[in-house]
Design a protein around this motif. Structure first.
Motif, PDB file in Angstrom:
ATOM      1  N   UNK A  38     104.669  44.056  28.623  1.00 60.72           N
ATOM      2  CA  UNK A  38     104.375  43.330  29.845  1.00 60.72           C
ATOM      3  C   UNK A  38     105.673  42.863  30.489  1.00 60.72           C
ATOM      4  N   UNK A  39     105.663  42.853  31.820  1.00 61.35           N
ATOM      5  CA  UNK A  39     106.854  42.385  32.513  1.00 61.35           C
ATOM      6  C   UNK A  39     106.910  40.866  32.423  1.00 61.35           C
ATOM      7  N   UNK A  83      99.685  47.792  23.236  1.00 56.14           N
ATOM      8  CA  UNK A  83     100.706  48.147  22.261  1.00 56.14           C
ATOM      9  C   UNK A  83     100.228  49.162  21.242  1.00 56.14           C
ATOM     10  N   UNK A 142     107.554  29.801  29.633  1.00 56.35           N
ATOM     11  CA  UNK A 142     106.117  29.948  29.377  1.00 56.35           C
ATOM     12  C   UNK A 142     105.550  28.652  28.805  1.00 56.35           C
ATOM     13  N   UNK A 187      90.559  38.457  25.484  1.00 56.87           N
ATOM     14  CA  UNK A 187      91.784  38.611  26.266  1.00 56.87           C
ATOM     15  C   UNK A 187      92.950  39.033  25.376  1.00 56.87           C
ATOM     16  N   UNK A 228     101.444  33.460  20.461  1.00 58.01           N
ATOM     17  CA  UNK A 228     101.792  32.766  21.704  1.00 58.01           C
ATOM     18  C   UNK A 228     100.590  32.722  22.634  1.00 58.01           C
ATOM     19  N   UNK A 264     102.567  24.997  32.111  1.00 57.07           N
ATOM     20  CA  UNK A 264     101.363  24.221  32.407  1.00 57.07           C
ATOM     21  C   UNK A 264     101.624  22.716  32.412  1.00 57.07           C
ATOM     22  N   UNK A 276     100.503  34.639  32.793  1.00 57.54           N
ATOM     23  CA  UNK A 276      99.435  34.545  31.800  1.00 57.54           C
ATOM     24  C   UNK A 276      98.860  33.124  31.638  1.00 57.54           C
ATOM     25  N   UNK A 277      99.705  32.077  31.467  1.00 57.68           N
ATOM     26  CA  UNK A 277      99.128  30.740  31.293  1.00 57.68           C
ATOM     27  C   UNK A 277      98.203  30.343  32.434  1.00 57.68           C
ATOM     28  N   UNK A 320      96.843  41.898  24.973  1.00 55.80           N
ATOM     29  CA  UNK A 320      98.050  41.793  24.154  1.00 55.80           C
ATOM     30  C   UNK A 320      98.129  42.923  23.126  1.00 55.80           C
ATOM     31  N   UNK A 364      98.393  29.430  23.943  1.00 52.87           N
ATOM     32  CA  UNK A 364      98.121  29.140  25.349  1.00 52.87           C
ATOM     33  C   UNK A 364      96.636  28.946  25.598  1.00 52.87           C
ATOM     34  N   UNK A 414      94.258  31.555  25.032  1.00 53.81           N
ATOM     35  CA  UNK A 414      93.599  32.782  25.474  1.00 53.81           C
ATOM     36  C   UNK A 414      92.390  33.083  24.592  1.00 53.81           C
ATOM     37  N   UNK A 465     104.131  37.561  16.893  1.00 50.86           N
ATOM     38  CA  UNK A 465     104.268  36.239  17.486  1.00 50.86           C
ATOM     39  C   UNK A 465     103.741  36.188  18.910  1.00 50.86           C
ATOM     40  N   UNK A 466     103.780  37.321  19.627  1.00 45.10           N
ATOM     41  CA  UNK A 466     103.276  37.228  20.992  1.00 45.10           C
ATOM     42  C   UNK A 466     101.766  37.059  21.017  1.00 45.10           C
ATOM     43  N   UNK A 525     108.128  37.085  20.339  1.00 45.20           N
ATOM     44  CA  UNK A 525     107.103  36.256  20.961  1.00 45.20           C
ATOM     45  C   UNK A 525     106.774  36.702  22.382  1.00 45.20           C
ATOM     46  N   UNK A 526     107.450  37.744  22.865  1.00 44.07           N
ATOM     47  CA  UNK A 526     107.127  38.283  24.185  1.00 44.07           C
ATOM     48  C   UNK A 526     106.560  39.685  24.010  1.00 44.07           C
ATOM     49  N   UNK A 527     105.413  39.914  24.621  1.00 44.43           N
ATOM     50  CA  UNK A 527     104.764  41.214  24.509  1.00 44.43           C
ATOM     51  C   UNK A 527     105.635  42.295  25.153  1.00 44.43           C
ATOM     52  N   UNK A 575      96.537  32.350  34.466  1.00 45.37           N
ATOM     53  CA  UNK A 575      95.322  33.168  34.473  1.00 45.37           C
ATOM     54  C   UNK A 575      94.353  32.649  33.418  1.00 45.37           C
ATOM     55  N   UNK A 576      94.902  32.340  32.232  1.00 42.32           N
ATOM     56  CA  UNK A 576      94.040  31.868  31.152  1.00 42.32           C
ATOM     57  C   UNK A 576      93.341  30.572  31.552  1.00 42.32           C
ATOM     58  N   UNK A 577      94.079  29.684  32.202  1.00 38.59           N
ATOM     59  CA  UNK A 577      93.485  28.392  32.539  1.00 38.59           C
ATOM     60  C   UNK A 577      92.933  28.360  33.954  1.00 38.59           C
TER      61      UNK A 577
END
Lengths: 329, 303
Positions: free
Chosen positions: A113-114, B216, A171, B207, B197, A175, A121-122, B212, B201, B203, B193-194, A108-110, A124-126
């Motif tokens: 990305x760090x 990759x 994460x 985006x 995710x 929000x 990200x949350x 995302x 959120x 997105x 899953x990311x 679930x984590x890309x 920035x999106x909102x």
């Protein structure tokens, strides 16, 4: 359950069918009825455990509520607002209030990305906060979930499973949501780490007044964390009640057999296990009548023809079984 | 709540963890590749030399590449003219160096353009799916179904022979392979899953696709680009050999080879620009193979 608690999330007749494509032209030849007319309420500040065996539609239900997968039909109300039909700005606002924690923290984590990028990200999106405030908030989030800001420029693969799941939780709470749907958040972790993460989730619930829909298949974990428990079988909820009720006075034959499978760490205790026969029927072609009748040890004639409804037998105790017909009690 | 956690943390050094910057990381990658893969190193050295020549050729050419001198036409390689002179008495050494600018930049430019177009096209196709995917992919396959060089010739003839039309023709015939690779990557990655995710959120699709999924899927695109670099330089040389490209006085390797074909006795006219094409294409292919091996963990050695 008519008490002082407020309903925060109300799901009605949620349906998710997955089409089965087949034949030369790729026509739809059938549907997998993963979630079939599920209704329940989630009260403010409570944890509703959702249990059931693999493939019964628990995760699909969780995902459908947040529209991670498009539900076929049904309604989801957040504080009385119909979520599924909202558009644009209002929808984005409500999305902030409902978040998801995934089962597999690694997936679930890309990976590119760090952690800082992931946690920014949350915002920035909102389009919330200034860059400076965002950074501060990310450091704060890391502290809340018990990680050092030392990790902020790292990539997910440099973390352990438990740490990754903490990032997933950070994460989700970024929000300030009210509702978090946890999709088996600990089943991919070691037992010792499971306890830590569960404690973290409980602490967060107290501090941030969160409501959890806690999807899991580990009955002991659910017993520990839940206020109420819903049992699912083949796309339907068969029993909902208070946690204590379910674990001590379960009514539905499926719940009873499920509970008899919990191992007890005491060799002296003689346990009576109810072993169900056969496999879960295919959700593409569920049995007529009660979906559980093919494996039920208390099957009656009526079960084979008529589908039982979810009826409130005692205050707050809903059962869908012909053994407990309407009007009893 | 964080009591146990904080205790654990005290053992961790609280120094700021510095991420090496992009250039440093690229250099490390490059250096490690060179150390572990001899052919990659060889390709990289040759290619770097050519890139340097591209930039400094105006200052190091011994003669003006356009300067004609009919008195010395077809003179064999000598101390004055290292690679000899051509049918108009122009110095071939100077022309080969000057020609590197157009020939190599044509290769690099077409790769960048077709990779960009193909990546976006394939990304949208795979991400949207359904009917859109079907229509977009059939269009791409329409282009692939023609032999690339013949289609490129047809397009550049139809548009009129000029440098830009030739480049455009090359881009038109090469982008579909990027689109197909990208589409298959997106279809596998979007189930991750990311991605879910990001969706939960809130997105936007753009985006999710660019932030995302794209980062990759860059690996296979990178491999394809480096492998195609040599091919595109060759295609460009082929087209300019056939007279499609910049108009005559401009030095271009393909056209220089074709100049020599008419007077075959003077072997040096074709040979030196041909060798230039060979070295660049070979270097690009060595690098491409190296990157491909690196990306495939089964072929990857200790790096």
């Amino acid at each position: 359950m008519e008490n002082e608690k407020q309903v925060i999330l109300s799901v009605r007749d949620m349906v998710k069918y997955f089409p089965i494509k087949g034949g030369l032209l790729g026509r739809t030849v059938g549907h997998v009825k993963a979630v079939d007319k599920v209704s329940f309420d989630l009260y403010e500040g409570e944890t509703l455990g959702l249990v059931g065996e693999s493939g019964c539609g628990k995760s699909t239900l969780g995902r459908s509520i947040l529209e991670i997968i498009e539900p076929t039909s049904g309604t989801v109300q957040y504080r009385g607002k119909d979520v599924l039909h909202l558009k644009g700005k209002e929808k984005k606002e409500i999305k902030q209030k409902m978040q998801f924690i995934f089962q597999d923290p690694a997936a679930s984590l890309n990976p590119r990305r760090t952690l800082e990028q992931i946690l920014l990200e949350p915002f920035i999106i909102h389009k919330m906060l200034t860059p400076e405030e965002r950074r501060k908030r990310v450091a704060e989030l890391l502290e809340i979930v018990g990680l050092s800001s030392y990790y902020i420029h790292r990539y997910p693969h440099e973390l352990s499973g438990g740490q990754k799941q903490r990032i997933g939780i950070a994460r989700a709470i970024a929000l300030n949501p009210d509702v978090i749907i946890c999709d088996e958040p600990v089943s991919a972790l070691d037992v010792s780490i499971q306890a830590q993460v569960i404690n973290l989730l409980e602490d967060l619930q107290k501090e941030l007044h969160l409501s959890y829909l806690f999807v899991a298949h580990d009955l002991s974990v659910v017993q520990h964390i839940s206020d109420r428990v819903a049992v699912m079988y083949l796309g339907k909820i068969v029993e909902i009640s208070d946690c204590d009720n379910i674990y001590s006075r379960a009514k539905h034959p499926y719940t009873i057999s499920l509970l008899s499978a919990i191992p007890i760490a005491d060799p002296e205790v003689e346990k009576e296990r109810i072993i169900l026969e056969g496999d879960v029927p295919s959700p593409a072609n569920p049995p007529k009548g009660c979906r559980f009748h093919t494996r039920c040890f208390k099957c009656m004639d009526i079960c084979k023809s008529e589908e039982p409804e979810l009826i409130e037998q005692e205050p707050g105790h809903f059962i869908a079984c012909h053994l407990y017909p309407k009007g009893e009690n | 709540m964080e009591n146990k956690e904080l205790n654990l943390q005290e053992k961790i050094p609280q120094t700021e963890y510095k991420k090496p910057n992009v250039f440093k990381r690229m250099w490390n990658f490059f250096f490690n590749m060179c150390r572990s893969n001899f052919l990659f190193a060889l390709g990289a050295i040759i290619f770097t030399l050519w890139i340097i020549i591209c930039f400094i050729s105006p200052y190091i050419v011994p003669y003006d590449p356009l300067q004609q001198d009919m008195a010395i036409r077809f003179s064999a390689p000598s101390a004055a003219h290292w690679f000899g002179t051509d049918n108009l008495g122009r110095d071939i050494f100077s022309r080969v160096l000057a020609g590197s600018r157009i020939s190599i930049s044509a290769g690099v430019l077409t790769i960048i353009l077709s990779a960009t177009v193909g990546t976006i096209y394939g990304g949208i196709s795979g991400f949207v799916g359904g009917v859109v995917d079907d229509v977009l992919m059939r269009l791409a396959e329409l282009v692939i179904s023609f032999p690339a060089i013949i289609l490129a010739m047809t397009i550049s003839v139809a548009l009129g022979p000029s440098l830009y039309n030739t480049l455009l023709a090359i881009v038109i015939v090469t982008w579909p392979s990027y689109a197909r690779v990208m589409r298959s990557m997106v279809i596998t990655l979007r189930e991750n899953e990311y991605v879910e995710a990001a969706k939960s959120l809130g997105a936007s699709s753009a985006r999710i696709l660019f932030k995302e999924i794209l980062p990759n899927s860059i690996g296979p695109i990178l491999v394809l680009s480096t492998l195609d670099l040599g091919k595109n330089i060759l295609t460009f040389a082929t087209l300019s050999f056939l007279g499609l490209g910049s108009p005559p006085p401009t030095p271009e390797w393909g056209r220089m080879v074709s100049d020599g074909v008419k007077d075959f006795a003077y072997w040096w006219v074709s040979t030196f620009p041909g060798l230039a094409i060979l070295t660049v294409a070979l270097a690009a292919n060595f690098m491409g193979d190296g990157v491909r091996d690196y990306m495939d963990p089964k072929l990857r050695k200790e790096i």
